[in-house]
Design a protein around this motif. Structure first.
Motif: not given
Length: 149
Positions: A72-90
């Motif tokens: 949960w991204s507190r700054s974006r106030k939404r779910p944040w799938r790790k790597g959604e922008e960078s491709g560096h997924v977990q």
């Protein structure tokens, strides 16, 4: 530190292999007033601590169901799938709950750097009585990953 709930206290003497109901465990977690619990990500094979983030019940369930870590991204106030922008997924290897039910430990397989600064992990800065020091080099230029500087 808060005392463990009755749920976690009852597990203290349990033997390895004792089954625990998933829904009861989720209900017993010590969610904060925002409905969040801290989640520490650790590389499963090297045991390197990568980062700390937050999860709510929905992102925790998504992570368990899909195997791709979602915070949960507190700054974006939404779910944040790790790597959604960078491709560096977990990818989740194992998820552990601490003895009080107030912190999660995610053993993950991290693709690329975990930190938005382009470093392997978010804990690259040391602090001592004499001051701080940057202890790790940037591995990937963040501008090349995120399209911003």
């Amino acid at each position: 530190m808060a005392a463990p709930s009755d749920f976690f206290r009852a597990l203290e003497g349990s033997a390895p292999g004792t089954a625990v109901d998933r829904e009861a465990l989720l209900a017993a977690l010590a969610w904060n007033t925002d409905g969040l619990v801290p989640a520490i990500a650790q590389q499963h094979d090297s045991r390197e601590v990568l980062m700390l983030a937050w999860m709510n019940e929905a992102t925790l369930r998504e992570t368990l169901e899909t195997g791709r870590v979602c915070y949960w991204s507190r700054s974006r106030k939404r779910p944040w799938r790790k790597g959604e922008e960078s491709g560096h997924v977990q990818r989740l290897v194992e998820l552990r709950v601490d003895c009080d039910g107030d912190t999660l430990l995610l053993l993950v397989d991290q693709a690329g750097p975990a930190c938005h600064t382009g470093r392997a992990n978010c804990f690259y800065l040391t602090l001592s009585k004499d001051g701080g020091e940057v202890r790790a080099a940037v591995e990937v230029d963040p501008a090349s990953v995120y399209g911003r500087s």
